[in-house]
Scaffold this motif. Structure first.
Motif, short mmCIF file in Angstrom:
data_model
loop_
_atom_site.label_atom_id
_atom_site.label_comp_id
_atom_site.label_asym_id
_atom_site.label_seq_id
_atom_site.Cartn_x
_atom_site.Cartn_y
_atom_site.Cartn_z
N LEU A 149 -19.83 7.94 -4.03
CA LEU A 149 -18.74 7.00 -3.20
C LEU A 149 -19.08 7.52 -1.77
O LEU A 149 -18.93 6.62 -0.96
CB LEU A 149 -17.47 6.93 -3.67
CG LEU A 149 -17.37 6.07 -4.95
CD1 LEU A 149 -15.98 6.35 -5.74
CD2 LEU A 149 -17.88 4.79 -5.10
N ALA A 150 -18.74 8.75 -1.69
CA ALA A 150 -18.89 9.05 -0.15
C ALA A 150 -20.02 9.06 0.54
O ALA A 150 -19.87 9.03 1.80
CB ALA A 150 -18.35 10.92 -0.22
N LEU A 187 -10.29 7.65 -0.76
CA LEU A 187 -11.34 6.79 -0.71
C LEU A 187 -11.02 5.44 -0.22
O LEU A 187 -11.79 4.81 0.55
CB LEU A 187 -11.99 6.76 -2.05
CG LEU A 187 -12.45 7.89 -2.68
CD1 LEU A 187 -12.91 7.80 -4.07
CD2 LEU A 187 -13.90 8.12 -1.97
N ARG A 188 -9.91 4.87 -0.47
CA ARG A 188 -9.55 3.77 0.02
C ARG A 188 -9.37 3.57 1.47
O ARG A 188 -10.02 2.73 2.11
CB ARG A 188 -8.05 3.13 -0.54
CG ARG A 188 -7.70 1.75 -0.06
CD ARG A 188 -6.74 1.20 -0.80
NE ARG A 188 -6.30 -0.31 -0.29
CZ ARG A 188 -5.17 -0.96 -0.43
NH1 ARG A 188 -4.52 -0.30 -1.58
NH2 ARG A 188 -5.00 -2.04 0.03
N ARG A 247 -17.67 17.63 5.88
CA ARG A 247 -16.39 18.25 5.65
C ARG A 247 -15.42 17.40 4.93
O ARG A 247 -14.89 17.72 4.14
CB ARG A 247 -16.09 18.53 7.03
CG ARG A 247 -14.49 19.24 6.91
CD ARG A 247 -13.87 19.54 8.52
NE ARG A 247 -14.96 20.40 9.60
CZ ARG A 247 -14.77 21.47 9.33
NH1 ARG A 247 -14.10 22.24 8.32
NH2 ARG A 247 -15.83 22.36 9.92
N GLU A 248 -15.56 16.08 5.24
CA GLU A 248 -14.38 15.31 4.28
C GLU A 248 -14.89 14.93 3.12
O GLU A 248 -14.01 14.76 2.30
CB GLU A 248 -14.30 13.87 5.28
CG GLU A 248 -13.78 14.06 6.71
CD GLU A 248 -12.25 14.56 6.69
OE1 GLU A 248 -11.73 14.32 5.71
OE2 GLU A 248 -11.83 15.30 7.66
N ARG A 249 -16.11 15.23 2.69
CA ARG A 249 -16.71 14.87 1.28
C ARG A 249 -15.96 16.14 0.53
O ARG A 249 -15.53 15.96 -0.61
CB ARG A 249 -17.97 15.20 1.14
CG ARG A 249 -18.83 13.76 1.95
CD ARG A 249 -20.24 14.02 1.49
NE ARG A 249 -20.75 12.86 2.42
CZ ARG A 249 -21.95 12.33 2.35
NH1 ARG A 249 -22.78 12.74 1.47
NH2 ARG A 249 -22.34 11.40 3.30
N ASN A 250 -15.96 17.27 0.96
CA ASN A 250 -15.32 18.67 0.43
C ASN A 250 -13.67 18.09 0.32
O ASN A 250 -13.01 18.42 -0.86
CB ASN A 250 -15.08 19.69 1.34
CG ASN A 250 -16.69 20.48 0.99
OD1 ASN A 250 -17.40 20.16 0.04
ND2 ASN A 250 -16.93 21.51 1.72
N GLU A 295 -8.94 3.97 -6.93
CA GLU A 295 -8.40 3.83 -5.78
C GLU A 295 -6.58 3.83 -6.01
O GLU A 295 -5.93 4.39 -5.09
CB GLU A 295 -8.40 2.69 -4.80
CG GLU A 295 -10.03 2.69 -4.25
CD GLU A 295 -10.16 1.50 -3.27
OE1 GLU A 295 -11.12 1.45 -2.58
OE2 GLU A 295 -9.29 0.69 -3.04
N THR A 296 -6.28 3.20 -7.38
CA THR A 296 -4.82 3.17 -7.41
C THR A 296 -4.34 4.40 -8.30
O THR A 296 -3.10 4.56 -8.77
CB THR A 296 -4.50 1.85 -8.22
OG1 THR A 296 -5.44 1.83 -9.49
CG2 THR A 296 -4.89 0.43 -7.37
N GLY A 297 -5.09 5.33 -8.67
CA GLY A 297 -4.98 6.45 -9.29
C GLY A 297 -4.93 6.27 -10.92
O GLY A 297 -4.48 7.09 -11.64
#
Length: 286
Positions: free
Chosen positions: A75-76, A32-33, A84-87, A61-63
């Motif tokens: 967010l996506a 996501l970052r 494709r990248e959302r999956n 983002e930092t887990g």
């Protein structure tokens, strides 16, 4: 969908990597970052768009925080991440893929196939074709067939790729009068796509076609050299002793809910002058 014999659909391709060191995939936060950095959006701006907080975005983002499935998709959406990248984001977060990926030949895609076939047929005698996300030709009408004279057989052997047919020295390139301009347009188009999405196959294709040699002579004519400026850059191609000029348009599907559909594009070629429109009526096969 019916397809001309010289432009069959490319079969599925799978690549297997052996003997390589396994590397842990990045987590959803890092992905996501990376997308946020790619879109040049701050954590605060993304938080405001997604009705969240900059602190929560930072934790994701930092887990330090695991986002919900709904938050990943939200967010996506605000980061304009390709389907494709959302999956991929959902899988990295520990969830199942949200979007199916079905073949165009799947029975559930019958309405899509029929609709695209009607569009391609209805556009004749003007050229039109359907492409996937790496410019492989899935279907084409008879207008496209009329322009393929002289294209080498190896370029018409599946998988057939529109970029290779256009820019390869054994393809249309020697007959494109303004090849340098048209080649620049196509490479810029692919470069813009690569700036918006991660696609190793598309990057490989770009590197390949960008390395094709330009003809030693010809292909230097400018589309603006005829005494007037066109309303859009045309592709000027020799055919049967005359020059045909086309304006290219590309249509995609809004709000796709399938990976395959999200990557489909319908490219149509509009005659750029009355002479080309008249010529096409005589050369398109019945």
């Amino acid at each position: 969908m019916a397809r001309p014999s010289t432009l069959p659909r490319a079969p599925s391709r799978f690549r297997y990597l052996r003997g390589m060191t396994t590397v842990a995939p990045p987590g959803v936060g890092a992905l996501l970052r990376a997308w946020r950095d790619r879109r040049r959006i701050s954590q605060l701006e993304l938080a405001l768009r997604a009705d969240s907080s900059a602190r929560h975005i930072s934790f994701i983002e930092t887990g330090r925080s695991r986002p919900s499935q709904e938050m990943v998709l939200r967010l996506a959406d605000h980061l304009d991440v390709p389907v494709r990248e959302r999956n991929a984001l959902l899988i990295a977060a520990g969830y199942a893929p949200h979007y199916p990926e079905r073949s165009v030949d799947d029975p559930s895609m019958s309405a899509l196939r029929e609709g695209m076939e009607r569009l391609l047929t209805g556009y004749e005698p003007y050229p039109a074709l359907v492409l996937d996300g790496t410019y492989e030709v899935l279907a084409a009408n008879r207008g496209i067939q009329a322009l393929l004279e002289g294209v080498a057989d190896h370029l018409l052997t599946p998988p057939v790729n529109a970029m290779r047919i256009t820019l390869h020295p054994d393809g249309l390139a020697p007959r494109i009068r303004n090849l340098r301009e048209w080649r620049g347009h196509l490479l810029d188009q692919m470069d813009r796509q690569l700036a918006l999405m991660r696609s190793a196959p598309l990057r490989e294709l770009y590197d390949e076609v960008a390395g094709y040699p330009l003809p030693e002579s010809g292909g230097r004519e400018s589309a603006t050299g005829g005494g007037h400026a066109p309303f859009a850059l045309p592709m000027m191609i020799e055919h049967g002793g005359r020059v045909l000029s086309f304006i290219s348009t590309i249509a995609t599907f809004n709000t796709p809910m399938d990976v395959t559909v999200s990557e489909l594009a319908i490219e149509t070629f509009l005659p750029a002058d009355p002479e080309t429109a008249a010529a096409l009526k005589g050369i398109t096969p019945p």
